[in-house]
Enzyme design. Structure first.
Site, PDB file in Angstrom:
ATOM      1  N   ASN A 208      21.568  17.004  37.249  1.00 35.59           N
ATOM      2  CA  ASN A 208      20.897  16.540  38.464  1.00 35.59           C
ATOM      3  C   ASN A 208      19.714  15.633  38.140  1.00 35.59           C
ATOM      4  O   ASN A 208      19.490  14.629  38.807  1.00 35.59           O
ATOM      5  CB  ASN A 208      20.442  17.736  39.317  1.00 35.59           C
ATOM      6  CG  ASN A 208      21.567  18.239  40.218  1.00 35.59           C
ATOM      7  OD1 ASN A 208      22.686  17.769  40.126  1.00 35.59           O
ATOM      8  ND2 ASN A 208      21.274  19.191  41.074  1.00 35.59           N
ATOM      9  N   CYS A 260      18.713  19.350  46.726  1.00 36.57           N
ATOM     10  CA  CYS A 260      18.929  19.576  45.288  1.00 36.57           C
ATOM     11  C   CYS A 260      18.060  18.703  44.383  1.00 36.57           C
ATOM     12  O   CYS A 260      17.215  19.225  43.654  1.00 36.57           O
ATOM     13  CB  CYS A 260      20.398  19.372  44.957  1.00 36.57           C
ATOM     14  SG  CYS A 260      21.468  20.379  45.975  1.00 36.57           S
TER      15      CYS A 260
HETATM   16  C1  UGA Z   1      23.743  16.715  44.235  1.00 38.15           C
HETATM   17  C2  UGA Z   1      24.701  16.438  43.062  1.00 38.15           C
HETATM   18  O1  UGA Z   1      25.335  15.174  43.242  1.00 38.15           O
HETATM   19  C3  UGA Z   1      25.768  17.539  42.959  1.00 38.15           C
HETATM   20  O2  UGA Z   1      26.579  17.304  41.812  1.00 38.15           O
HETATM   21  C4  UGA Z   1      25.066  18.889  42.827  1.00 38.15           C
HETATM   22  O3  UGA Z   1      25.997  19.958  42.778  1.00 38.15           O
HETATM   23  C5  UGA Z   1      24.156  19.095  44.032  1.00 38.15           C
HETATM   24  O4  UGA Z   1      23.183  18.024  44.079  1.00 38.15           O
HETATM   25  C6  UGA Z   1      23.462  20.420  43.875  1.00 38.15           C
HETATM   26  O5  UGA Z   1      22.692  20.579  42.935  1.00 38.15           O
HETATM   27  O6  UGA Z   1      23.791  21.367  44.612  1.00 38.15           O
HETATM   28  P1  UGA Z   1      23.849  16.347  46.894  1.00 38.15           P
HETATM   29  O7  UGA Z   1      22.395  16.652  46.883  1.00 38.15           O
HETATM   30  O8  UGA Z   1      24.733  17.045  47.864  1.00 38.15           O
HETATM   31  O9  UGA Z   1      24.497  16.646  45.446  1.00 38.15           O
HETATM   32  O10 UGA Z   1      24.028  14.799  47.198  1.00 38.15           O
HETATM   33  P2  UGA Z   1      24.236  13.455  46.340  1.00 38.15           P
HETATM   34  O11 UGA Z   1      25.464  12.801  46.804  1.00 38.15           O
HETATM   35  O12 UGA Z   1      24.104  13.683  44.907  1.00 38.15           O
HETATM   36  O13 UGA Z   1      22.996  12.587  46.843  1.00 38.15           O
HETATM   37  C7  UGA Z   1      21.651  12.985  46.589  1.00 38.15           C
HETATM   38  C8  UGA Z   1      20.691  11.940  47.055  1.00 38.15           C
HETATM   39  O14 UGA Z   1      20.754  10.775  46.232  1.00 38.15           O
HETATM   40  C9  UGA Z   1      20.945  11.437  48.478  1.00 38.15           C
HETATM   41  O15 UGA Z   1      19.716  11.327  49.136  1.00 38.15           O
HETATM   42  C10 UGA Z   1      21.567  10.075  48.281  1.00 38.15           C
HETATM   43  O16 UGA Z   1      21.318   9.197  49.352  1.00 38.15           O
HETATM   44  C11 UGA Z   1      20.873   9.616  47.017  1.00 38.15           C
HETATM   45  N1  UGA Z   1      21.634   8.600  46.254  1.00 38.15           N
HETATM   46  C12 UGA Z   1      22.809   8.938  45.671  1.00 38.15           C
HETATM   47  C13 UGA Z   1      21.133   7.319  46.118  1.00 38.15           C
HETATM   48  O17 UGA Z   1      20.049   6.979  46.634  1.00 38.15           O
HETATM   49  N2  UGA Z   1      21.841   6.407  45.371  1.00 38.15           N
HETATM   50  C14 UGA Z   1      23.006   6.721  44.787  1.00 38.15           C
HETATM   51  O18 UGA Z   1      23.586   5.832  44.119  1.00 38.15           O
HETATM   52  C15 UGA Z   1      23.516   8.009  44.941  1.00 38.15           C
END
Ligand code: UGA
Length: 430
Positions: A208, A260
């Site tokens: 993460n 997360c």
């Molecule tokens: C994240 C991880 O991706 C999962 O693998 C993990 O299991 C989870 O945390 C956890 O620890 O339970 P999640 O928080 O559901 O999952 O969402 P993500 O899709 O990872 O996005 C997290 C944040 O990053 C969002 O605010 C998203 O908008 C942002 N993000 C993501 C970006 O700004 N740019 C990106 O390229 C990708």
């Protein structure tokens, strides 16, 4: 396999649903009376694509049930998954009181051998802590093993992620115990990493934290792009084709939110500081992320120096698409900053408005994107829901007072949107 899942939050509920769907007998327990009552009526406490159908099917076929008291089911279960909440304390340390409570209950009810699996995201060393608590509370000579099996699912695609994991990580004290857990995952066909408990715990935080770092990195590259005439989307594409780097999680935008990344980065920093490791990269990751909303609002104030009395339409409130989760959502930071400058906000989100209303009482919630745009001085894209890509942009233009869009998620093609007649500001492009 008879499985007890303790905790019906995101991880517990999805874990329970997926394991029951794989043919296991699963009991999910939660201390929240209302949550258990609604689950028993097949009403989901969270919005997650595919979850309700899966829960419904497995309840109806008798493999999945929800209970308030986990106690009587400890004896029944062969494997117990601890999936309770691990919120941050004020100083960033992870609050393990719910994990401790679950471990105590297991100890008190332990009458025969069990595998106790930590699936909640917990700091390195928690496996030992759980073992100690169970040993202190158990009243029989029954044996048990504590395993770490972190979950990597993402909100919004949790079911698909749980069914097709990129890897299954099992941290156990012996190969023999790890193999028992592996039996459950075998059918998924995912790569398996078997290691010790501490390494498994750290794999989750390191993953993460690395992803969060990638996001902050590309957001700083975006800042350079905005000042130099480069385009961050092309830079990310060019950088990401290198397999050593990878294209995913290089989307510049408003930074990371959710339940997360923000808390896990802080928790890892807390752990590392406690061990005498400074981990400056994590500090920078958080600092960069903390500045994204203000950076976005500065671009708006550069265009509208006098914000007082202006109204902005905000599309998207959830921290990311396909969820109703508002935890650490960038929309909240942005709307607060706009409010401080005297601007008003009308907003629309496909599923998060009920949750958003509780924390954003001053925001006028709209029935659709067009209503949010109507009469607004500008339109802000805050969460990249798919439906916002398909809007009738001519109609949006005719509804806005000024045809200006601030796109915090880079969802539109700048040339196409400008050709319609919009003034278009996106992230990482001058
Ligand atoms: C994240 C991880 O991706 C999962 O693998 C993990 O299991 C989870 O945390 C956890 O620890 O339970 P999640 O928080 O559901 O999952 O969402 P993500 O899709 O990872 O996005 C997290 C944040 O990053 C969002 O605010 C998203 O908008 C942002 N993000 C993501 C970006 O700004 N740019 C990106 O390229 C990708």
């Amino acid at each position: 396999m008879r499985i007890l899942v303790m905790g019906c939050g995101y991880v517990g509920l999805v874990t329970g649903a997926v394991f029951s769907d794989m043919g296991n007998e699963v009991t999910c327990a939660d201390v929240d009376k209302n949550r258990v009552a609604s689950l028993n009526k097949k009403i989901m406490p969270i919005y997650e694509p595919g979850l309700e159908e899966m829960v419904r099917r497995n309840m109806e076929e008798g493999r999945l049930s929800f209970v308030l008291d986990a106690g009587p089911h400890v004896e029944w279960a062969e494997i117990i998954f601890i999936c309770v909440g691990t919120p941050p304390k004020d100083d960033g340390e992870t609050d393990l009181s719910q994990v401790e409570g679950a471990a105590r209950l297991i100890g008190e009810r332990l009458t025969g051998y069990k595998i106790v699996v930590n699936k909640s995201t917990v700091p390195v060393g928690t496996g030992d802590f759980v073992r100690r608590v169970i040993n202190e509370t158990k009243t029989t000579g029954a044996d048990f093993d504590v395993v770490s099996n972190p979950e990597f699912l993402r909100e919004g695609s949790a079911i698909a992620d749980a069914l097709n994991p990129e890897r299954v990580v099992i941290g156990a004290s012996s190969k023999h115990v790890a193999m028992k857990l592996l039996e459950m995952y075998y059918t998924l066909g995912a790569p398996v990493i078997i290691t010790d408990v501490a390494s498994a715990e750290l794999i989750k935080y390191a993953s993460n934290a690395f992803l969060a770092m990638k996001i902050s990195f590309i957001n700083e590259i975006a800042d350079i792009c905005e000042k130099s005439g480069a385009n961050v989307a092309d830079v990310a594409r060019g950088v990401g084709v290198d397999r050593r780097i990878g294209r995913e999680f290089l989307n510049a935008g408003l930074g990371f939110g959710g339940s997360c990344f923000p808390k896990d980065v802080v928790s890892l920093l807390h752990t590392s500081n406690g061990l005498g490791v400074e981990f400056d990269m994590l500090k920078a990751t958080l600092a960069v992320n903390g500045g994204r909303a203000a950076h976005f609002v500065t671009r708006i104030t550069n265009r509208f120096p006098d914000m007082a009395g202006k109204t902005f339409g905000v599309l998207g409130l959830a921290f990311k698409p396909d969820t109703d989760d508002m935890r650490e959502a960038k929309s909240v930071e942005i709307i607060k900053l706009l409010d401080e400058k005297g601007a008003k906000v009308k907003a629309y989100d496909p599923v998060a408005m009920a949750n958003a209303k509780k924390i954003l009482p001053g925001v006028a919630m709209c029935d659709n994107a067009y209503e949010a745009a109507k009469g607004a001085d500008g339109l802000l894209i805050v969460t990249e829901w798919r439906e916002f890509r398909q809007l009738n942009m001519e109609r949006i233009k005719s509804l806005l007072k000024t045809p200006v869009i601030f796109d915090g998620r880079n969802i539109y093609d700048p040339d196409r949107i400008r050709a319609i007649g919009f003034e278009y500001y996106c992230v990482g492009k001058a």
